[in-house]
Design a protein around this motif. Sequence first.
Motif, PDB file in Angstrom:
ATOM      1  N   LEU A  91       0.840  -1.194   0.000  1.00 35.98           N
ATOM      2  CA  LEU A  91       0.000   0.000   0.000  1.00 35.98           C
ATOM      3  C   LEU A  91       0.880   1.250   0.000  1.00 35.98           C
ATOM      4  CD1 LEU A  91      -2.609  -1.098   2.699  1.00 35.98           C
ATOM      5  CD2 LEU A  91      -2.874  -1.194   0.203  1.00 35.98           C
ATOM      6  N   LEU A  92       0.362   2.325  -0.566  1.00 32.49           N
ATOM      7  CA  LEU A  92       1.089   3.584  -0.533  1.00 32.49           C
ATOM      8  C   LEU A  92       0.916   4.200   0.850  1.00 32.49           C
ATOM      9  CD1 LEU A  92       0.131   4.979  -4.051  1.00 32.49           C
ATOM     10  CD2 LEU A  92       2.186   3.723  -3.373  1.00 32.49           C
ATOM     11  N   PRO A  93       2.012   4.356   1.607  1.00 31.10           N
ATOM     12  CA  PRO A  93       1.898   4.734   3.019  1.00 31.10           C
ATOM     13  C   PRO A  93       1.343   6.134   3.262  1.00 31.10           C
ATOM     14  CG  PRO A  93       4.193   4.740   2.323  1.00 31.10           C
ATOM     15  CD  PRO A  93       3.420   4.137   1.202  1.00 31.10           C
ATOM     16  N   TRP A  94       1.450   7.011   2.272  1.00 30.07           N
ATOM     17  CA  TRP A  94       0.968   8.376   2.460  1.00 30.07           C
ATOM     18  C   TRP A  94      -0.501   8.534   2.052  1.00 30.07           C
ATOM     19  CZ3 TRP A  94       4.497   6.731  -1.135  1.00 30.07           C
ATOM     20  CH2 TRP A  94       4.096   6.769  -2.469  1.00 30.07           C
ATOM     21  N   ARG A  95      -1.097   7.472   1.536  1.00 32.09           N
ATOM     22  CA  ARG A  95      -2.502   7.507   1.148  1.00 32.09           C
ATOM     23  C   ARG A  95      -3.357   6.790   2.185  1.00 32.09           C
ATOM     24  NH1 ARG A  95      -4.442   8.405  -4.112  1.00 32.09           N
ATOM     25  NH2 ARG A  95      -2.846   9.154  -5.586  1.00 32.09           N
ATOM     26  N   THR A  96      -4.543   7.299   2.424  1.00 30.88           N
ATOM     27  CA  THR A  96      -5.472   6.652   3.342  1.00 30.88           C
ATOM     28  C   THR A  96      -6.020   5.369   2.712  1.00 30.88           C
ATOM     29  OG1 THR A  96      -7.394   7.820   2.451  1.00 30.88           O
ATOM     30  CG2 THR A  96      -6.170   8.901   4.258  1.00 30.88           C
ATOM     31  N   VAL A  97      -6.757   4.610   3.519  1.00 29.33           N
ATOM     32  CA  VAL A  97      -7.416   3.407   3.014  1.00 29.33           C
ATOM     33  C   VAL A  97      -8.254   3.753   1.784  1.00 29.33           C
ATOM     34  CG1 VAL A  97      -9.223   1.711   3.522  1.00 29.33           C
ATOM     35  CG2 VAL A  97      -7.440   2.189   5.220  1.00 29.33           C
ATOM     36  N   GLN A  98      -9.090   4.762   1.913  1.00 25.49           N
ATOM     37  CA  GLN A  98      -9.968   5.141   0.804  1.00 25.49           C
ATOM     38  C   GLN A  98      -9.168   5.599  -0.404  1.00 25.49           C
ATOM     39  OE1 GLN A  98     -13.266   7.718   1.832  1.00 25.49           O
ATOM     40  NE2 GLN A  98     -13.287   8.625  -0.206  1.00 25.49           N
ATOM     41  N   SER A  99      -8.131   6.367  -0.169  1.00 30.53           N
ATOM     42  CA  SER A  99      -7.325   6.891  -1.263  1.00 30.53           C
ATOM     43  C   SER A  99      -6.576   5.779  -1.996  1.00 30.53           C
ATOM     44  CB  SER A  99      -6.343   7.940  -0.742  1.00 30.53           C
ATOM     45  OG  SER A  99      -5.586   8.493  -1.786  1.00 30.53           O
ATOM     46  N   PRO A 136      -2.058   3.383   6.294  1.00 33.99           N
ATOM     47  CA  PRO A 136      -1.666   1.981   6.473  1.00 33.99           C
ATOM     48  C   PRO A 136      -0.905   1.718   7.771  1.00 33.99           C
ATOM     49  CG  PRO A 136      -1.362   2.605   4.193  1.00 33.99           C
ATOM     50  CD  PRO A 136      -1.741   3.872   4.931  1.00 33.99           C
ATOM     51  N   LYS A 137      -0.071   2.649   8.205  1.00 35.63           N
ATOM     52  CA  LYS A 137       0.724   2.417   9.417  1.00 35.63           C
ATOM     53  C   LYS A 137      -0.148   2.286  10.657  1.00 35.63           C
ATOM     54  CE  LYS A 137       1.536   7.327  10.490  1.00 35.63           C
ATOM     55  NZ  LYS A 137       2.574   8.365  10.661  1.00 35.63           N
ATOM     56  N   SER A 138      -1.396   2.740  10.584  1.00 37.36           N
ATOM     57  CA  SER A 138      -2.302   2.668  11.728  1.00 37.36           C
ATOM     58  C   SER A 138      -3.147   1.404  11.727  1.00 37.36           C
ATOM     59  CB  SER A 138      -3.226   3.893  11.743  1.00 37.36           C
ATOM     60  OG  SER A 138      -2.479   5.093  11.811  1.00 37.36           O
ATOM     61  N   LEU A 139      -2.929   0.524  10.753  1.00 35.72           N
ATOM     62  CA  LEU A 139      -3.727  -0.691  10.618  1.00 35.72           C
ATOM     63  C   LEU A 139      -2.916  -1.923  11.004  1.00 35.72           C
ATOM     64  CD1 LEU A 139      -5.279   0.008   7.090  1.00 35.72           C
ATOM     65  CD2 LEU A 139      -6.302   0.541   9.320  1.00 35.72           C
ATOM     66  N   SER A 140      -3.608  -2.963  11.434  1.00 38.87           N
ATOM     67  CA  SER A 140      -2.960  -4.246  11.703  1.00 38.87           C
ATOM     68  C   SER A 140      -2.597  -4.912  10.374  1.00 38.87           C
ATOM     69  CB  SER A 140      -3.897  -5.157  12.492  1.00 38.87           C
ATOM     70  OG  SER A 140      -5.010  -5.539  11.683  1.00 38.87           O
TER      71      SER A 140
END
Length: 252
Positions: A91-99, A136-140
Motif C-alpha cells: 500500500l502507498l503509506p501516504w494515502r489513506t485506506v480510501q485513497s 496503512p501504518k495505523s492498521l494491523s
Amino acid sequence: MTTTAPQTGMAFQLNDLVLSYGGKPVIDHLDLQVRPGEILVLTGPSGCGKSTVLRALAGLLRPDAGEVLAEGVPVHTTSRDRALVFQDNALLPWRTVQSNVELALKLAGTPREGRREEALRWIADVGLTGFESYLPKSLSGGMRQRVQLARGLAGAPRAVMMDEPFGALDAQTRSSMQKLLIDTWRAHPTTVVFVTHDVDEALLIGDRIAVLGRAGHPLRALHDVPTPRDSSADRSALRSELIAALDTPELI
C-alpha cells in the motif's frame, strides 16, 4: 457486496515456458493452462519459481523462451485486466485506506465522480467501514491485507495473481482472510492464481492445485480439488498425495 460491471475470468496458457530470475534459470519448459474463472493454486518447494510464474502472468517478467498467452494473446507488459497482490505491504503509506482503493479505480478508468462511492463499497465489502481515513501504518497486518484485497479487485480485473498474501498473518487472521477471499471471489468472479507453501490453504482455496518442482521437473503434479469448498468431501487422500509430492527427492 459491490455491484461493479460483471467480471469474466481470463484464461491463460503457458507454452514451453522458460524463465530466469536474477540470471538464474528457475522455470524450464513449463506447460500449464489456467481456466477462466478458476482459483489455481501454485505450490512447491522454495526456489521452484512460483512467484516468478506469477510475475510472468502479470506481465512484469518476459519469458526467456516459450510464451505466456492471455486469452490467446502474448503477454508482454502489464495490464489493468491483471492485478497482483503481494504478501508484503504494498500500500502507498501516504494515502489513506480510501485513497489507496480510489487509486486502483482511477487506474482502471473509473470516472472521478464515481470513485468515492465505489471505493466505499469495496471498503465495506472487506469489513473496514469506519477506517476509510486511516493510513496503512495505523492498521494491523490483517487489515492492511483487507485493503490490498479491496484495491486489487476494485478495478474489476479479469485475473488476480496473489503471491502468498496471507503468509505473514497469525492463524486466526489468516483463516478470516481465506474466507473473505473465497466470499469475494464468489461475488465478483475472476480468475485467481494463488501461490502458497501451505497444503491446507491450497486445499481450502483452490479449484486446482499445481505442484511445481525444480527446473528439471517444472510441473510435478496437477490436481482437481473436491468442490464445493463448504462440502464435507474428504480431502485427506489428496492432502497426503500433495505432501508426498512436495517431499519427493527429485524436487530437491
